[in-house]
Structure formats: C-alpha cells, structure tokens
Design a protein around this motif. Structure first.
Motif, PDB file in Angstrom:
ATOM      1  N   SER A  60       0.818  -1.219  -0.182  1.00 44.08           N
ATOM      2  CA  SER A  60       0.113   0.037  -0.098  1.00 44.08           C
ATOM      3  C   SER A  60       0.831   1.491  -0.036  1.00 44.08           C
ATOM      4  N   MET A  83      -3.096  -3.147   6.728  1.00 45.03           N
ATOM      5  CA  MET A  83      -3.773  -2.744   5.243  1.00 45.03           C
ATOM      6  C   MET A  83      -4.579  -3.800   4.669  1.00 45.03           C
ATOM      7  N   TYR A  84      -3.450  -4.878   3.920  1.00 42.31           N
ATOM      8  CA  TYR A  84      -3.947  -5.868   3.377  1.00 42.31           C
ATOM      9  C   TYR A  84      -3.926  -7.293   3.951  1.00 42.31           C
TER      10      TYR A  84
END
Length: 120
Positions: A60, A83-84
C-alpha cells in the motif's frame, strides 16, 4: 566530499527508543537516521526480545507496519499488515504469502534502558 576511510564501519548501532516506550506483544515506531522503524517487543523470546522492520507496507505504501498484529504462523513469528493483512516474518521481513514482498529488517537489541538498531 571525500570517501570515508576504509577502517570506518558502514553500519553502526543507533539508539531507537527507550525500553519504557515498548509495549509487550506489540509494536512502536521510532525515527532512526531519518527512517521510520517499527520496533516489536516480544518479551517471551528472551534470546531475541526486540525486532526492527521498516514501517512502510510494500503493497500500500502506507507507514503502518508498527500497528500490525503479532502472531505465530507456520512456526514463524510474524506481523500482519493492517492494510491488506499480509504477514511478514519478524526475523527477516519476508512476506509469508508473497515471496516478491519483504520489509527491510535490521538487527535490534536491548541494552540497559534503551533499544538499539544496527543501521546501514
């Protein structure tokens, strides 16, 4: 500007934060030599109670790794990116799910009341 003498080390230990700044089982972020370093405190690993990784999530681009959740995955101590949710090994910064992703990892140690990171 002249080159550094060959006798000087290219890497050196730098103070990152105080032991009192650490949160057991969690991360904090320190600015070390102008770099955001996520420092993780794992007191139940006496041989390696602190780890230092880049705070920047490679997928990200956000500086969030220090807010990640620590866990054990496939026998490895990892941090999950907020984030992911990809997992990075604390020992070397390698992503468990994607071999093309990694965080910069630096050696870290506790010395007295301070956390030190070996910066290059």
């Amino acid at each position: 500007m002249s080159a550094l003498p060959a006798s000087l080390p290219t890497a050196s230990w730098r103070p990152a934060c105080l032991r009192a700044d650490l949160v057991a089982g969690s991360g904090v972020v320190a600015l070390v030599d102008g770099r955001q370093v996520a420092i993780f405190h794992v007191p139940d690993h006496p041989e390696q109670p602190v780890y230092a990784l880049s705070n920047k999530d490679p997928q990200s681009g956000a500086n969030v790794i220090g807010r990640g959740i620590l866990a054990h995955l496939a026998g490895e101590l990892v941090v999950a990116s907020p984030m992911y949710k990809q997992h990075f090994r604390l020992r070397d910064g390698q992503c468990v799910e994607d071999a093309t992703q990694a965080l910069r990892a630096w050696p870290a140690r506790l010395e007295g009341d301070e956390v030190w990171v070996l910066m290059d």
